[in-house]
Each structure stands twice: as C-alpha cells, then as structure tokens.
Design an enzyme around this catalytic site. Structure first.
Site, short mmCIF file in Angstrom:
data_model
loop_
_atom_site.label_atom_id
_atom_site.label_comp_id
_atom_site.label_asym_id
_atom_site.label_seq_id
_atom_site.Cartn_x
_atom_site.Cartn_y
_atom_site.Cartn_z
N SER A 1 50.57 6.20 57.93
CA SER A 1 51.95 6.93 58.42
C SER A 1 52.18 6.25 59.72
O SER A 1 53.35 6.42 60.19
CB SER A 1 51.53 8.42 58.68
OG SER A 1 50.76 8.93 58.35
N HIS B 1 53.80 4.35 51.42
CA HIS B 1 53.49 5.68 52.52
C HIS B 1 54.30 6.92 51.51
O HIS B 1 55.44 6.96 51.31
CB HIS B 1 54.57 5.54 53.52
CG HIS B 1 54.40 6.60 54.62
ND1 HIS B 1 55.39 7.06 55.34
CD2 HIS B 1 53.26 7.55 54.70
CE1 HIS B 1 54.87 8.22 56.30
NE2 HIS B 1 53.60 8.20 55.73
N ASN C 1 59.58 9.07 60.12
CA ASN C 1 58.97 9.61 60.97
C ASN C 1 59.62 8.92 62.40
O ASN C 1 59.39 9.42 63.50
CB ASN C 1 57.57 9.13 61.23
CG ASN C 1 56.70 10.20 60.54
OD1 ASN C 1 57.11 11.39 60.20
ND2 ASN C 1 55.58 9.69 60.04
N1 LIG Z 1 48.30 14.34 55.51
C1 LIG Z 1 49.51 13.91 55.54
O1 LIG Z 1 50.27 14.68 55.53
C2 LIG Z 1 49.78 12.32 55.34
C3 LIG Z 1 50.98 12.10 55.02
C4 LIG Z 1 51.23 10.82 54.81
C5 LIG Z 1 50.31 9.84 54.82
N2 LIG Z 1 49.12 9.92 55.53
C6 LIG Z 1 48.16 8.96 55.70
O2 LIG Z 1 47.19 9.09 54.69
C7 LIG Z 1 45.91 8.66 55.25
C8 LIG Z 1 44.84 9.82 54.80
O3 LIG Z 1 45.22 11.14 55.33
P1 LIG Z 1 44.68 12.29 54.68
O4 LIG Z 1 45.39 13.71 55.46
O5 LIG Z 1 44.60 12.32 53.27
O6 LIG Z 1 43.18 12.62 55.31
P2 LIG Z 1 41.94 13.18 54.83
O7 LIG Z 1 41.11 13.57 56.26
O8 LIG Z 1 42.40 14.64 54.25
O9 LIG Z 1 41.30 12.31 53.85
C9 LIG Z 1 40.62 11.19 54.17
C10 LIG Z 1 39.56 10.90 53.25
O10 LIG Z 1 39.12 9.61 53.53
C11 LIG Z 1 37.81 9.43 53.59
N3 LIG Z 1 37.22 8.28 54.21
C12 LIG Z 1 37.46 8.04 55.61
N4 LIG Z 1 37.05 6.91 55.92
C13 LIG Z 1 36.81 6.17 54.81
C14 LIG Z 1 36.28 4.93 54.42
N5 LIG Z 1 36.02 4.01 55.45
N6 LIG Z 1 35.99 4.64 53.27
C15 LIG Z 1 36.28 5.40 52.10
N7 LIG Z 1 36.70 6.90 52.32
C16 LIG Z 1 36.93 7.14 53.77
C17 LIG Z 1 37.21 10.85 54.16
O11 LIG Z 1 35.91 11.14 53.79
C18 LIG Z 1 38.52 11.78 53.50
O12 LIG Z 1 37.87 12.41 52.63
C19 LIG Z 1 46.08 8.36 56.66
O13 LIG Z 1 46.36 7.15 57.02
C20 LIG Z 1 47.16 9.36 57.16
O14 LIG Z 1 47.77 8.98 58.22
C21 LIG Z 1 48.51 11.44 55.69
#
Ligand SMILES: NC(=O)c1ccc[n+]([C@@H]2O[C@H](COP(=O)([O-])OP(=O)(O)OC[C@H]3O[C@@H](n4cnc5c(N)ncnc54)[C@H](O)[C@@H]3O)[C@@H](O)[C@H]2O)c1
Length: 512
Positions: A122, A143, A193
């Site tokens: 993001s 995204h 954003n």
């Molecule tokens: N949560 C939101 O609202 C949202 C919205 C859009 C984008 N994002 C982006 O999406 C991505 C994930 O966010 P999220 O909220 O799902 O996070 P989250 O913490 O819910 O999930 C992340 C997952 O990735 C795994 N992980 C971490 N490092 C890893 C690696 N090196 N290899 C494999 N797996 C790995 C973790 O174990 C975890 O299960 C981020 O880049 C975030 O900025 C999040």
C-alpha cells in the site's frame, strides 16, 4: 502474454489480504497456490476463507458445490519453490521493502521468465522493490482493498521499469476478476491513499479550530455529503495508528508538502494509545455503556412564509423546488451581478465560497449574512450546516434555520470557519485528484473510479467538482489560501487551467 483462467496464480502471505486475494482468483477459476512462511498460516488462511464462504452458502448466496470447488482450487503449499508453476504471483506479506525485495529475488530464480510478479503493497514504491530484481519489467503493483473479495478496486501500479504489457495484462486480469481496475504511476499513496488525505485532514482542522465537534462533522459528512461514514468514525474504524502512519508516510514521501501535514490531534490519540474501535477508545468511547455523542442540531424554528431568490443558486439550485414544495412562496429576482442567494427580508443566505461569513459580510457591507454548506444532493440532503457572520444576530440565524427545517432538514450550526465542513473537504479532495492528474499519476476517470470503488465515496471527487462548478471550487480554494495564508490550499494548476478554459474535468460527461 495474456493471462487466462488456465494460468496458475500464486499468493504469498496468507494474512488478511493474501487469503482474500486467493479467494478472488479461485472464484474466477484459477488454481491458486497459497504460501506463507509461518507454519500452518496458509492452511489457516484457507480455513478462514472456507468459513466465510460457508456463511454465504447459509444465506443462499452461493451453492455448496460452488463453495467446495472454490476451496478445492486453493492449495496451501510448504515452500516458495512450490510456486514455480505460477504465471502470476501476488505478494501480500509484511510491509517492508527489504523483505519484499528478497522474496521477489528468490521468486525470479524459481519462476519462468514470463511470470508476472505483483505486489499488494500500500505504501512502498514499486520502483524501489523492482530495483533489486533482474527483471524489474515483470514487477507491477496490484493493490487490493480490504476486504479483497468485497472491495471492487484494484490499483495497478507501474514502477519506472514496469513494462506496459505487464501492467496491461494485470489490468485486464483484474477486470476479468470483476474488479474496477485503474492504472497509476508508482508515486506516494498511489491514488486512493493520496487523494483521500483531505477527507481526514479537513475534518481534523475544523475540529482543531473549534468549528464543530466530531459527531457534528461526521453527521454533516453522512447526511449532507452521503458519505457512508464521517471522517472521525472512519478514522476510529481504520485505527489511528494505521491512519496516522499513512498520513505521515505520504507527508514524508512528498518532502513535507503542507497538503499532507499530519494532525497533532491524531498524534495525541496515537501517543495515548487511543487507536479507535480496536482499543475501545479513539475520538469516540466504545466501552460498554458509553453514550454515543450526538450531532449538534438546532431546535425547531419558525419557517418564513416567503423567500426571494436572486440570481442562480448554481449547484444548490435544487433548493428552490424544495422550498416551493414546502409551501413557501418563492419570488425570483433576476440579478446577474451577484452570485445566487436566498433572501428572507434583509437576511441573505448564500452557499459558502470559502470566505468566513464574517469576512464576506464585511466585504459585501452587510450585517445579516448566513452561509450554508455544500450538500451532494440538495433535493435529498437530510442535514445542512449553517454559519453566521459575527455581525449577524442569532435571530437571523434562527430565521435561516427555520427555512431549512421547513424543508425537512436537520440544521447544524457551526462556528465561522472558512469553507465550512463539506465544501472545503470536497474542494480539497478534487484539488488533490486534479494534482494527481496534472502530475501524470493517473487520468481523471481513474481518480473517480478509485475513490468510489476503493473507499466507497458517494461520488467521484472530480465529477463532484464538475457538479459544483470548477470556478466555484477554485474560488473556495483561493479564499482558503487567503484565510490561512498556507500553501496547503493552493489550487492545482490543472483546476486553474480548466477554469480559464471554462471546461470541466469530465468535459460535460456525467460520471456517477
Ligand atoms: N490490511 C489492509 O487493509 C491492506 C490493504 C491493502 C494492502 N495491504 C498490504 O498487503 C500486505 C499484507 O498485509 P496484511 O494486512 O494482509 O498483513 P497480515 O499481517 O494480515 O498478513 C501477512 C502475512 O504474510 C506472512 N509473511 C510475512 N513475511 C513473509 C515472508 N517473507 N514470506 C511469506 N510470508 C510472509 C505473515 O506470516 C502473514 O501471515 C502489506 O504489504 C500491506 O501493506 C494491506
């Protein structure tokens, strides 16, 4: 290369976003390989997805067979190497540049040269992630918004080295998956954003200046603006830690541009640990038994029996029919020298033009001036904000309120802040969208699609600015510049250009 349903898709990271993205791809019919570095997390992600789908089955929104087939198409995997057959890999892991670079570098070695690598970041620059790769042309931003299966928007982000073909493939695939896709250059905040910042920032400014309280600003956003949530309830839902971090990162990334200046009020909440709903307290108190604050609403006042409309009320013209429908007699006075206004005897009511009522009353040498705020749809709005000049009596304010109440609207009286609540917010949203377009980040249509599909805005800010009239939006911003003396409110050059060309952002096309 064009991606089809026969191509295998891999998702890395099975958390909030990854599990949802896997569901979207599997629903379309792809075989999906799901990997997470934490043991058991991929299976747990799949279990959560299956549980969510069971609810759809229970509500009759999906058949048991379709659910089972979808779940069967998602295969949890044990190692990164298992993702080798994928033609598209979507990464949704921790938001950290070095970690993302290292995962994509590994993938490059494992997957074919044609495999498209997509990041769901993001806030990290797609260009910066690509810098560590041998084939940065294959890396693109994809995204999604939370929850991925429900939110329609996908921002397809092009880094400096991303190939047009790769971006187009991912764009087309997103559309095929049923998403509203937009293309944008990799710049801080991408579209949503970045353009959304003023929604929070202007609410926070009005609050900080004592213009109105949180509940009143939220009610104005909902009931005049038709936003699903006001800025304060939305920040409480997102979490102040997250929302403040996004604002701060966009502010830093734009080298301290005042447009994105974070708010001290929000910083205080973060420092106090009042992160919003998830901690039980943010702007509002969510503890059990806590009373929900209500918007300030003026008690019923007397309605006038007649009004005179001078000039054309512009975007507020629909008020005239509403006044007539309420049984109040309307006289029209042609007066082309002035902007439209509603007169009740000596009292003038006018749409805010960004000046404080007090300043405008002095400019126009009037003692009786009440301003009203923007509404998305003046025929339907159920609330309107009013403010009076310091020179104006309470009695006059009550008279103005009586008119709007007779139309069935609740009236919130706010203090005399420049541009009121909704007008300054929408003018700044459109101004930010205009600058994104001016700086070649995306096109006008993309701004509106992004804000409607990514954050559920009731109307795209560019189309909304067209509805208000770009000249009026420009005037509002120019008056905000003179009221505050701050660079923050500088009108976007593109907006200025459109005003001189007597043009609109959508060239007259309606874009709802
Ligand atoms: N949560 C939101 O609202 C949202 C919205 C859009 C984008 N994002 C982006 O999406 C991505 C994930 O966010 P999220 O909220 O799902 O996070 P989250 O913490 O819910 O999930 C992340 C997952 O990735 C795994 N992980 C971490 N490092 C890893 C690696 N090196 N290899 C494999 N797996 C790995 C973790 O174990 C975890 O299960 C981020 O880049 C975030 O900025 C999040």
């Amino acid at each position: 290369m064009t991606l089809t349903v026969n191509d295998t898709v891999a998702v890395i990271g099975a958390g909030t976003m990854g599990a949802g993205i896997a569901q979207v791809a599997a629903k379309f019919g792809h075989t999906v390989l799901l990997y997470d570095k934490m043991e058991g997390a991929a299976q747990a992600g799949l279990d959560r997805t299956a549980k969510g789908l069971e609810k759809l089955v229970a509500r009759g929104k999906m058949s048991e067979d379709d659910k089972n087939a979808l779940v069967d198409r998602i295969q949890p995997t044990e190692s990164l190497a298992d993702l080798a057959p994928a033609r598209l890999v979507v990464e949704a892991i921790v938001e950290n540049l070095a970690v993302k670079q290292s995962v994509f570098s590994e993938l490059e070695k494992l997957c074919s040269e044609e495999t498209i690598l997509a990041t769901n970041t993001s806030s990290i620059s797609v260009t910066a992630i690509g810098a560590a790769l041998k084939r940065p042309q294959n890396l693109v931003g994809m995204h999604f918004f939370n929850p991925a299966p429900i939110m329609k928007l996908v921002e397809v982000i092009k880094g400096l080295a991303t190939s047009e073909e790769v971006a187009q493939d991912v764009y087309n695939l997103s559309v095929a998956w049923g998403k509203h896709a937009v293309m944008a250059k990799s710049t801080p905040g991408f579209i949503v954003n970045r353009v959304a910042r003023p929604f929070y920032a202007e609410g926070l400014r009005v609050l900080q200046e004592g213009g109105a309280d949180e509940a009143t600003i939220d009610a104005i956003a909902r009931e005049s603006g038709q936003f699903r949530m006001g800025p304060f309830e939305l920040m409480d839902l997102i979490g102040h830690d997250v929302n403040y971090a996004v604002t701060s990162s966009v502010f830093d990334a734009y080298y301290g541009d005042q447009r994105f200046l974070p708010s001290l009020i929000q910083k205080d909440l973060v420092e106090a640990g009042f992160h919003g709903r998830k901690t039980g307290r943010g702007f509002y108190d969510y503890s059990e038994g806590a009373e929900k604050p209500v918007a300030s609403t003026l008690p019923q006042q007397n309605a006038p029996s007649s009004v005179t409309i001078e000039g054309d009320l512009g975007c507020a013209e629909a008020l005239v029919a509403r006044i007539e429908a309420a049984g109040i007699s309307v006289h029209r006075a042609e007066n082309h020298d002035i902007k439209g206004r509603i007169c009740i005897g000596n009292l003038i009511l006018a749409l805010t033009d960004g000046r404080m009522a007090t300043e405008r009353a002095a400019d126009e040498q009037r003692s009786d001036l009440v301003l009203f705020d923007l509404a998305l749809n003046y025929s339907a709005a159920s609330r309107i904000a009013l403010t009076k000049a310091d020179q104006t009596t309470e009695e006059s304010l009550n008279q103005a309120a009586g008119l709007f109440q007779a139309l069935g609207m609740s009236v919130s009286v706010i203090d005399d802040v420049p541009g009121m609540v909704l007008m300054r917010t929408v003018a700044m949203l459109a101004n930010e969208g205009s600058d994104a377009v001016n700086q070649q980040v995306c096109d006008v249509a993309a701004v509106d699609i992004a804000m409607q599909s990514g954050v559920n805005y009731p109307k795209g800010p560019m189309a909304w600015a067209d509805q208000i009239g770009l000249s009026h939006v420009h005037t509002v911003l120019s008056h905000l510049v003179s009221s505050y003396g701050e660079d923050r409110y500088r009108p976007s050059p593109l907006l200025r250009r459109k005003v001189f060309a007597q043009d609109s952002f959508h060239n007259g096309a309606s874009h709802d």
